[in-house]
Structures are given as structure tokens and as C-alpha cells.
Scaffold this motif. Sequence first.
Motif, PDB file in Angstrom:
ATOM      1  N   GLU A  19      32.109 -23.756 -26.324  1.00  0.00           N
ATOM      2  CA  GLU A  19      32.749 -22.946 -25.283  1.00  0.00           C
ATOM      3  C   GLU A  19      32.683 -21.460 -25.627  1.00  0.00           C
ATOM      4  N   TYR A  20      32.938 -21.132 -26.900  1.00  0.00           N
ATOM      5  CA  TYR A  20      32.857 -19.732 -27.335  1.00  0.00           C
ATOM      6  C   TYR A  20      31.430 -19.211 -27.212  1.00  0.00           C
ATOM      7  N   LEU A  21      30.452 -20.052 -27.541  1.00  0.00           N
ATOM      8  CA  LEU A  21      29.048 -19.656 -27.441  1.00  0.00           C
ATOM      9  C   LEU A  21      28.672 -19.377 -25.992  1.00  0.00           C
ATOM     10  N   LEU A  26      27.538 -15.467 -21.662  1.00  0.00           N
ATOM     11  CA  LEU A  26      27.872 -14.937 -20.345  1.00  0.00           C
ATOM     12  C   LEU A  26      28.252 -13.455 -20.437  1.00  0.00           C
ATOM     13  N   ALA A  27      29.054 -13.101 -21.421  1.00  0.00           N
ATOM     14  CA  ALA A  27      29.438 -11.694 -21.610  1.00  0.00           C
ATOM     15  C   ALA A  27      28.222 -10.830 -21.932  1.00  0.00           C
ATOM     16  N   ARG A  28      27.298 -11.361 -22.733  1.00  0.00           N
ATOM     17  CA  ARG A  28      26.073 -10.614 -23.058  1.00  0.00           C
ATOM     18  C   ARG A  28      25.260 -10.346 -21.799  1.00  0.00           C
ATOM     19  N   ILE A  29      25.128 -11.353 -20.944  1.00  0.00           N
ATOM     20  CA  ILE A  29      24.369 -11.185 -19.698  1.00  0.00           C
ATOM     21  C   ILE A  29      25.061 -10.173 -18.792  1.00  0.00           C
ATOM     22  N   GLU A  30      26.374 -10.269 -18.665  1.00  0.00           N
ATOM     23  CA  GLU A  30      27.112  -9.322 -17.823  1.00  0.00           C
ATOM     24  C   GLU A  30      26.963  -7.892 -18.325  1.00  0.00           C
ATOM     25  N   HIS A  31      27.026  -7.705 -19.630  1.00  0.00           N
ATOM     26  CA  HIS A  31      26.889  -6.353 -20.181  1.00  0.00           C
ATOM     27  C   HIS A  31      25.454  -5.842 -20.046  1.00  0.00           C
ATOM     28  N   GLN A  32      24.479  -6.723 -20.138  1.00  0.00           N
ATOM     29  CA  GLN A  32      23.088  -6.306 -19.951  1.00  0.00           C
ATOM     30  C   GLN A  32      22.866  -5.850 -18.510  1.00  0.00           C
ATOM     31  N   ILE A  33      23.454  -6.580 -17.566  1.00  0.00           N
ATOM     32  CA  ILE A  33      23.354  -6.183 -16.156  1.00  0.00           C
ATOM     33  C   ILE A  33      24.025  -4.832 -15.941  1.00  0.00           C
ATOM     34  N   ALA A  34      25.195  -4.644 -16.526  1.00  0.00           N
ATOM     35  CA  ALA A  34      25.895  -3.359 -16.394  1.00  0.00           C
ATOM     36  C   ALA A  34      25.088  -2.228 -17.030  1.00  0.00           C
ATOM     37  N   ALA A  35      24.460  -2.496 -18.164  1.00  0.00           N
ATOM     38  CA  ALA A  35      23.651  -1.466 -18.826  1.00  0.00           C
ATOM     39  C   ALA A  35      22.450  -1.095 -17.958  1.00  0.00           C
ATOM     40  N   ASP A  36      21.805  -2.088 -17.350  1.00  0.00           N
ATOM     41  CA  ASP A  36      20.682  -1.803 -16.451  1.00  0.00           C
ATOM     42  C   ASP A  36      21.138  -0.976 -15.256  1.00  0.00           C
ATOM     43  N   HIS A  37      22.312  -1.297 -14.736  1.00  0.00           N
ATOM     44  CA  HIS A  37      22.862  -0.554 -13.603  1.00  0.00           C
ATOM     45  C   HIS A  37      23.135   0.902 -13.997  1.00  0.00           C
ATOM     46  N   HIS A  38      23.738   1.103 -15.161  1.00  0.00           N
ATOM     47  CA  HIS A  38      24.038   2.466 -15.615  1.00  0.00           C
ATOM     48  C   HIS A  38      22.763   3.242 -15.917  1.00  0.00           C
ATOM     49  N   LEU A  39      21.745   2.587 -16.423  1.00  0.00           N
ATOM     50  CA  LEU A  39      20.467   3.251 -16.669  1.00  0.00           C
ATOM     51  C   LEU A  39      19.851   3.711 -15.353  1.00  0.00           C
ATOM     52  N   ALA A  40      19.925   2.863 -14.337  1.00  0.00           N
ATOM     53  CA  ALA A  40      19.400   3.240 -13.021  1.00  0.00           C
ATOM     54  C   ALA A  40      20.186   4.415 -12.445  1.00  0.00           C
ATOM     55  N   LEU A  41      21.518   4.396 -12.609  1.00  0.00           N
ATOM     56  CA  LEU A  41      22.326   5.521 -12.124  1.00  0.00           C
ATOM     57  C   LEU A  41      21.991   6.810 -12.868  1.00  0.00           C
ATOM     58  N   ALA A  42      21.812   6.727 -14.172  1.00  0.00           N
ATOM     59  CA  ALA A  42      21.472   7.914 -14.955  1.00  0.00           C
ATOM     60  C   ALA A  42      20.137   8.487 -14.497  1.00  0.00           C
ATOM     61  N   SER A  43      19.184   7.632 -14.219  1.00  0.00           N
ATOM     62  CA  SER A  43      17.882   8.094 -13.733  1.00  0.00           C
ATOM     63  C   SER A  43      18.023   8.748 -12.363  1.00  0.00           C
ATOM     64  N   MET A  44      18.819   8.142 -11.485  1.00  0.00           N
ATOM     65  CA  MET A  44      19.027   8.704 -10.160  1.00  0.00           C
ATOM     66  C   MET A  44      19.681  10.081 -10.244  1.00  0.00           C
ATOM     67  N   TYR A  45      20.702  10.217 -11.098  1.00  0.00           N
ATOM     68  CA  TYR A  45      21.373  11.503 -11.225  1.00  0.00           C
ATOM     69  C   TYR A  45      20.464  12.551 -11.872  1.00  0.00           C
ATOM     70  N   ALA A  46      19.597  12.155 -12.776  1.00  0.00           N
ATOM     71  CA  ALA A  46      18.642  13.101 -13.361  1.00  0.00           C
ATOM     72  C   ALA A  46      17.704  13.625 -12.281  1.00  0.00           C
ATOM     73  N   GLN A  47      17.245  12.737 -11.395  1.00  0.00           N
ATOM     74  CA  GLN A  47      16.392  13.178 -10.287  1.00  0.00           C
ATOM     75  C   GLN A  47      17.162  14.093  -9.346  1.00  0.00           C
ATOM     76  N   ARG A  48      18.427  13.771  -9.101  1.00  0.00           N
ATOM     77  CA  ARG A  48      19.243  14.608  -8.222  1.00  0.00           C
ATOM     78  C   ARG A  48      19.453  15.991  -8.820  1.00  0.00           C
ATOM     79  N   VAL A  49      19.690  16.068 -10.121  1.00  0.00           N
ATOM     80  CA  VAL A  49      19.866  17.359 -10.797  1.00  0.00           C
ATOM     81  C   VAL A  49      18.596  18.185 -10.666  1.00  0.00           C
ATOM     82  N   THR A  50      17.452  17.566 -10.901  1.00  0.00           N
ATOM     83  CA  THR A  50      16.176  18.282 -10.776  1.00  0.00           C
ATOM     84  C   THR A  50      15.994  18.802  -9.363  1.00  0.00           C
TER      85      THR A  50
END
Length: 97
Positions: A19-21, A26-50
Motif C-alpha cells: 500500500e505504501y509503495l 501515485l505521489a511520484r506521478i502526480e508530482h511529475q505531472i505538476a512539474a511538467d505543468h510548471h515547466l510549461a508555464l515557465a516557458s510560456m511566461y519567458a515567451q511573454r516576457v520576451t
Amino acid sequence: MRFDLFHTRVDAHIRKAQEYLQAANLARIEHQIAADHHLALASMYAQRVTWLEQELSESVSRFSPPFRGVMTVAAEGGKRGAESVVSLQRSAPVSNG
């Protein structure tokens, strides 16, 4: 019937570990999805700044030199220097009449 109150149950321990495994995976997958989302947002904001810096640069170049100095100071994060002082002179005296 035998009571094992003070002995560990191996099958219960294995089930709990599984159960712990699953929860950890599940937590690893959720955090990976969140990291991908934040990376996409960072890229979008970098383009907006430019894009905004380019728009600002183009619009500033259309104004007279006093405004250009003010915009340069604002774009540099408020650093003060010789260019930050802008003197405005009145072109005609104001009459109170």
C-alpha cells in the motif's frame, strides 16, 4: 486456537508495504505531472516576457527622449543614475486671466 498478540504478522506487513509503495508511486506521478505543468508555464511566461520587452522597446522608441530615459530606468528595475533625472520645461507661461 492460538493468539499471536506479541508476534508480527508477515502477511499484514507485506500488504501494508505494498500500500505504501502504491501511494508513493501515485505521489511520484502526480508530482511529475505538476512539474511538467510548471515547466510549461515557465516557458510560456519567458515567451511573454520576451514579447512584452520587444513591445515596450518598440513603443519607447516612438516617444521623445525624456520619456525614453524614464522608461529605461523603469525597465532596469528602478536603478538610479544620470538618466533618471528628467527636467520638464514649460513651453509658454500660464496666464491666470
